[in-house]
Design an enzyme around this catalytic site. Structure first.
Site, PDB file in Angstrom:
ATOM      1  N   ARG A  40      21.745  61.498  32.758  1.00 53.52           N
ATOM      2  CA  ARG A  40      21.831  60.809  31.462  1.00 53.52           C
ATOM      3  C   ARG A  40      20.983  61.604  30.228  1.00 53.52           C
ATOM      4  O   ARG A  40      19.990  61.931  30.750  1.00 53.52           O
ATOM      5  CB  ARG A  40      21.925  59.270  31.360  1.00 53.52           C
ATOM      6  CG  ARG A  40      22.915  58.216  32.353  1.00 53.52           C
ATOM      7  CD  ARG A  40      22.533  56.914  32.092  1.00 53.52           C
ATOM      8  NE  ARG A  40      22.517  56.355  30.810  1.00 53.52           N
ATOM      9  CZ  ARG A  40      23.482  55.806  30.366  1.00 53.52           C
ATOM     10  NH1 ARG A  40      24.668  55.573  31.144  1.00 53.52           N
ATOM     11  NH2 ARG A  40      23.465  55.243  29.368  1.00 53.52           N
TER      12      ARG A  40
ATOM     13  N   LYS B 232      25.573  50.520  24.662  1.00 50.86           N
ATOM     14  CA  LYS B 232      26.800  50.026  23.717  1.00 50.86           C
ATOM     15  C   LYS B 232      26.505  48.559  23.235  1.00 50.86           C
ATOM     16  O   LYS B 232      26.794  48.216  22.048  1.00 50.86           O
ATOM     17  CB  LYS B 232      28.130  50.390  24.147  1.00 50.86           C
ATOM     18  CG  LYS B 232      28.356  51.688  24.007  1.00 50.86           C
ATOM     19  CD  LYS B 232      29.900  52.120  24.491  1.00 50.86           C
ATOM     20  CE  LYS B 232      30.677  53.218  24.417  1.00 50.86           C
ATOM     21  NZ  LYS B 232      32.126  53.259  24.926  1.00 50.86           N
TER      22      LYS B 232
ATOM     23  N   GLU C 214      35.636  55.143  26.990  1.00 50.98           N
ATOM     24  CA  GLU C 214      36.592  53.788  26.586  1.00 50.98           C
ATOM     25  C   GLU C 214      36.185  53.544  25.275  1.00 50.98           C
ATOM     26  O   GLU C 214      35.283  53.661  24.530  1.00 50.98           O
ATOM     27  CB  GLU C 214      35.841  52.936  27.680  1.00 50.98           C
ATOM     28  CG  GLU C 214      36.533  51.317  27.471  1.00 50.98           C
ATOM     29  CD  GLU C 214      36.232  50.289  28.072  1.00 50.98           C
ATOM     30  OE1 GLU C 214      36.579  49.170  27.879  1.00 50.98           O
ATOM     31  OE2 GLU C 214      34.893  50.373  28.893  1.00 50.98           O
TER      32      GLU C 214
END
Length: 571
Positions: A270, A280, A46
């Protein structure tokens, strides 16, 4: 969509990822699960921030595993949230993927599919599988239930197909304010999987999109757009991290209800690294609160940050290959990453001499006005790197730590009456010192042995220490920035109750040295060059440099603790 070169530039000789994902893809190829279709993956960031080192693992998996079987990988921006997405982030992601060594087959955007996604939403409404809901966001949360209690149906769940079509069409036309209505999938409010309890598909949002402008005032939710975007692109293996495991049934439900290409979602762990924070939202907070200089601050775990610090894509890919992938989240020591980076730089970095905290050394028996040049290897690990000429004269700079007027026990460097080797030059013996008014040593006087040129004595005598130096007459004065870990604890989130993540920021993560003395060859340094400052560490030129002012960043010190950890673990 834009077609580009489908070939990856990542080196094929790097370690192969050791993980179950390769096995799944290999089995699907063997059984021809997708017939003659090419294996297709995608990397779907994104564009709401800069990529960090955690994304590097996903990039290497998505591109690397497809490459191994002759497949293709798309770079797709999941741009369904116009309030947080910017072209700046798009541009940075494009640069980061290429820097890491990969090239996509097609460049795509979820916004390319807004029209198709809308038509599929109409299809679901007509099939009685979606409805317009007037509940507020808080009410929807209340109706959804908990992990132990089922949800309850919205009072608007049984609207007629005709009414739902009318309301959804009017939502698209912009008749309603933000937040007044949503489109929800009609699945099962009693499902043990909360994600299946009539999830929201569309929300009203009068916001300008960075690509589509004001064409739309309703935007699809990620869970609705993602699987269908995969299907449109014929993605065979949609690999994502473990937090999406509970979303997989919804991913499949949309595809099955629409009867479209059956992309499959597969989850892996992850990348978590000690002393590193990869949120983020928190990284953005660091930038906005000026706790770092920018997204590309060399202390940041962003790809642009570690690139500016001097990390190489080859080392990062080797590190990811070693970490591999699994179905269980864990944590990796940052020393492991540093090990791979040091190993890479040891082979590629040109050697140079730099004195960070200079102390003048005067060789009293060396002829005044004389200058000579020492021939030095550019990299002992790479004979093809050649040699360079380093100027030497009567006055040179040495490190302050390389001299002690009163040496402590087992101090083998320079002190009165003690002899050391000047790297690639001569043996010298300290004789006396000059002090300032405060009593600080500002100059050391010594003598040299002319017969020891090149750093070797003809009579075979030994010295216990070799120190580096820089010619005073030819030295380049530069700023050197010594970077260290941004957080002081292995787990940045380990703070007392009532504390804050930023309580664990390392107050010594950056030291700036304004008057370092460097050998003159470094005046020609370029941004993509890597250097080992002998006995000091690995460095690179920073983008703040100019023709008249050089700035160097420390990538890593020479210490390699992970190699010891690995050795001890195998003992």
């Amino acid at each position: 969509m834009t077609d580009t070169n489908p070939e990856s530039t990542a080196a094929s000789t790097e370690p192969r990822l050791s993980n179950f994902l390769r096995d799944i893809i290999a089995e699907d190829v063997r059984t021809r699960k997708y017939g003659d279709a090419t294996i297709q993956t995608r990397f779907p960031p994104e564009p709401n921030g800069y990529l960090h080192i955690g994304h590097a693992k996903a990039i290497c998996i998505d591109f690397g595993l497809a490459d191994e079987v002759g497949g293709k990988t798309n770079l797709r921006f999941d741009d369904t949230n116009p309030e947080k997405e910017e072209q700046e982030y798009v541009d940075s992601i494009l640069a980061d993927v290429r820097w890491l060594g990969f090239e996509w087959d097609r460049l795509c955007y979820a916004s390319d599919y807004f029209g198709q996604l809308y038509e599929w939403a109409i299809q679901l409404i007509k099939g009685g599988k979606a409805y317009v809901d007037d509940l507020t966001a808080d009410e929807i949360r209340q109706y959804r239930g908990t992990l132990t209690e089922p949800g309850k149906n919205s009072p608007y769940r049984d609207r007629s197909i005709e009414e739902n079509l009318d309301l959804f069409t009017r939502m698209k036309a912009g008749e309603f304010p933000d937040g007044t209505r949503v489109l929800r999938a009609k699945i099962d409010m009693a499902s043990p999987n909360v994600n299946m309890r009539d999830p929201v598909m569309y929300r009203i949002l009068h916001a300008t999109h960075h690509r589509t402008g004001d064409d739309w005032c309703i935007y699809p939710m990620y869970d609705y757009a993602h699987g269908q975007s995969d299907s449109i692109e014929n993605v065979t293996h949609s690999m994502c991290t473990l937090e999406f495991t509970d979303h997989q049934p919804l991913y499949r439900w949309y595809i099955e209800q629409l009867g479209i290409f059956p992309s499959q979602q597969i989850e892996f762990d992850r990348l978590n690294i000690t002393y590193t924070m990869l949120s983020k939202r928190k990284l953005l907070q660091l930038v906005r609160e000026n706790r770092v200089s920018a997204w590309d601050d060399p202390r940041m775990p962003t790809l642009c940050g570690i690139r500016r610090r001097g990390f190489t894509p080859e080392a990062l890919r080797a590190f990811v290959g070693q970490v591999g992938a699994s179905r269980t989240n864990g944590s990796t020591d940052i020393e492991m990453l540093e090990y791979f980076q040091r190993d890479d730089l040891n082979h590629r970095a040109r050697r140079a001499m730099a004195v960070l905290r200079p102390l003048k050394l005067v060789i009293t028996n060396y002829p005044e006005g004389q200058e000579e040049f020492c021939e030095v290897q550019n990299n002992p690990e790479d004979q093809s790197a050649g040699t360079r000429q380093v100027p030497f004269g009567r006055e040179i700079w040495i490190e302050q730590d390389d001299f002690r007027e009163v040496p402590p026990p087992k101090y083998y460097r320079l002190s009165p009456g003690k002899e050391v080797r000047l790297r690639n030059a001569y043996f010298v013996t300290a004789q006396s010192v000059v002090k300032d008014a405060a009593g600080n040593v500002v100059e050391v006087h010594c003598t040299y042995d002319p017969a020891s040129r090149g750093g070797n004595s003809p009579d075979g005598r030994k010295v216990k220490s070799t120190i580096h130096w820089v010619s005073c007459a030819r030295a380049l004065t530069a700023e050197v920035r010594l970077y260290d870990k941004l957080f002081s604890k292995p787990d940045p989130y380990d703070f007392p109750e009532g504390g804050d993540l930023f309580d664990n920021l390392n107050p010594n993560s950056l030291e700036v040295i304004a008057g370092a003395k460097l050998e003159p060859s470094l005046a020609e340094a370029k941004l993509d060059n890597h250097y080992q400052f002998e006995r000091v560490g690995y460095f690179c030129l920073d983008q703040d440099s100019s023709e008249t002012r050089k700035v160097f960043n420390r990538t890593l010190s020479l210490k390699d603790s992970w190699a010891k950890i690995e050795k001890n673990a195998g003992a």
